[in-house]
Enzyme design. Structure first.
Site, PDB file in Angstrom:
ATOM      1  N   HIS A 109       0.850  -1.188   0.000  1.00 41.69           N
ATOM      2  CA  HIS A 109       0.000   0.000   0.000  1.00 41.69           C
ATOM      3  C   HIS A 109       0.890   1.243   0.000  1.00 41.69           C
ATOM      4  CE1 HIS A 109      -3.534   2.421   0.694  1.00 41.69           C
ATOM      5  NE2 HIS A 109      -2.863   3.082   1.626  1.00 41.69           N
ATOM      6  N   THR A 141      -6.261  -8.634   5.746  1.00 42.99           N
ATOM      7  CA  THR A 141      -7.390  -9.090   6.553  1.00 42.99           C
ATOM      8  C   THR A 141      -8.661  -8.494   5.942  1.00 42.99           C
ATOM      9  OG1 THR A 141      -7.159  -7.189   8.020  1.00 42.99           O
ATOM     10  CG2 THR A 141      -5.990  -9.205   8.664  1.00 42.99           C
TER      11      THR A 141
HETATM   12  C1  GAR Z   1       1.417   0.824  -6.447  1.00 41.27           C
HETATM   13  O1  GAR Z   1       1.830   2.123  -6.081  1.00 41.27           O
HETATM   14  C2  GAR Z   1       0.708   0.159  -5.282  1.00 41.27           C
HETATM   15  O2  GAR Z   1       1.267   0.476  -4.032  1.00 41.27           O
HETATM   16  C3  GAR Z   1      -0.664   0.738  -5.415  1.00 41.27           C
HETATM   17  O3  GAR Z   1      -0.919   0.746  -6.794  1.00 41.27           O
HETATM   18  C4  GAR Z   1       0.312   0.897  -7.503  1.00 41.27           C
HETATM   19  C5  GAR Z   1       0.417  -0.225  -8.514  1.00 41.27           C
HETATM   20  O4  GAR Z   1       1.520  -0.031  -9.369  1.00 41.27           O
HETATM   21  N1  GAR Z   1      -1.623  -0.055  -4.709  1.00 41.27           N
HETATM   22  C6  GAR Z   1      -2.747   0.420  -4.198  1.00 41.27           C
HETATM   23  O5  GAR Z   1      -3.079   1.592  -4.266  1.00 41.27           O
HETATM   24  C7  GAR Z   1      -3.597  -0.612  -3.502  1.00 41.27           C
HETATM   25  N2  GAR Z   1      -4.793  -0.018  -3.013  1.00 41.27           N
HETATM   26  P1  GAR Z   1       2.113  -1.260 -10.191  1.00 41.27           P
HETATM   27  O6  GAR Z   1       0.965  -1.888 -10.977  1.00 41.27           O
HETATM   28  O7  GAR Z   1       3.110  -0.615 -11.111  1.00 41.27           O
HETATM   29  O8  GAR Z   1       2.738  -2.217  -9.232  1.00 41.27           O
END
Ligand code: GAR
Length: 197
Positions: A109, A141
């Site tokens: 996250h 969770t």
């Molecule tokens: C990442 O920054 C991840 O932390 C975030 O989405 C992006 C995905 O990038 N996740 C969330 O916001 C989860 N709620 P990626 O597809 O290049 O890994």
């Protein structure tokens, strides 16, 4: 060797960082990449490398999360994962799914949890005037972005930063943190890992 399923919805840069780390003496290997978005960049990347993929579009389920998750579970079964890594998977999972995977599913996250659960984390950190921001890997969770914290990486917030600047700086750390936590988690180590940039 643990078998890892990675769930994504987009470009999959975190998935790539995880897959690229799972070589040599790493205690895990990728077994399938799962997406709810058919044209997610991460799916093409995995296919090109001969990694199994499954696409389960959530839209035909029309908000019936239990039915969507039943389909996810049945597609997963053939790949027999031991661990699920959520890596930019943008669907909420219900207790039915998270309970089934309790202690075996982790997420990254883009904030220093417990701050800024949910969306728009970088804009919210800027708006609050935070001087430090970062990312968190935690066990999943039923409550969103709320399970036991396994690792965090911090970045400075710099004068004049936009949300995009901050997102890029955090993403660099996500690509360090997530593989480091997965290595430990797959080996049974759930102690907190803290990284500074
Ligand atoms: C990442 O920054 C991840 O932390 C975030 O989405 C992006 C995905 O990038 N996740 C969330 O916001 C989860 N709620 P990626 O597809 O290049 O890994």
């Amino acid at each position: 060797t643990k078998r890892v399923a990675i769930f994504l919805s987009g470009g999959g840069s975190n998935m790539r960082a995880l897959v690229e780390d799972m070589t040599g003496d790493h205690p895990a290997r990728p077994c399938v990449i799962v997406s709810n978005v058919a044209d997610a960049g991460g799916i093409a990347w995995a296919k090109a490398r001969g990694i199994a993929t499954e696409v389960v579009d959530h839209k035909p389920f029309q908000g019936d999360r239990a039915a969507f998750e039943a389909e996810l579970s049945s597609r997963l079964a053939a790949h027999a994962p031991d661990i699920i890594c959520l890596a930019g998977f943008m669907r909420k999972l219900t207790a039915g799914f998270t309970d089934a995977w309790a202690g075996r599913m982790i997420n990254i996250h883009p904030s220093l949890l417990p701050f800024y659960k949910g969306l728009h984390t970088h804009a919210r950190a800027l708006e609050a005037g935070d001087k430090v921001h970062g990312c968190t890997v935690h066990e999943v969770t039923a409550a969103l972005d709320d399970g036991p914290i396994l690792g965090q990486a911090r970045v400075p917030v710099l004068a004049g930063d936009t949300a995009d600047d901050l997102a890029k700086r955090v993403l660099v750390q996500e690509h360090r943190l997530y593989p480091a936590v997965l290595r430990r988690f797959a080996a049974g180590d759930r102690s907190l890992l803290t990284l500074d940039s």
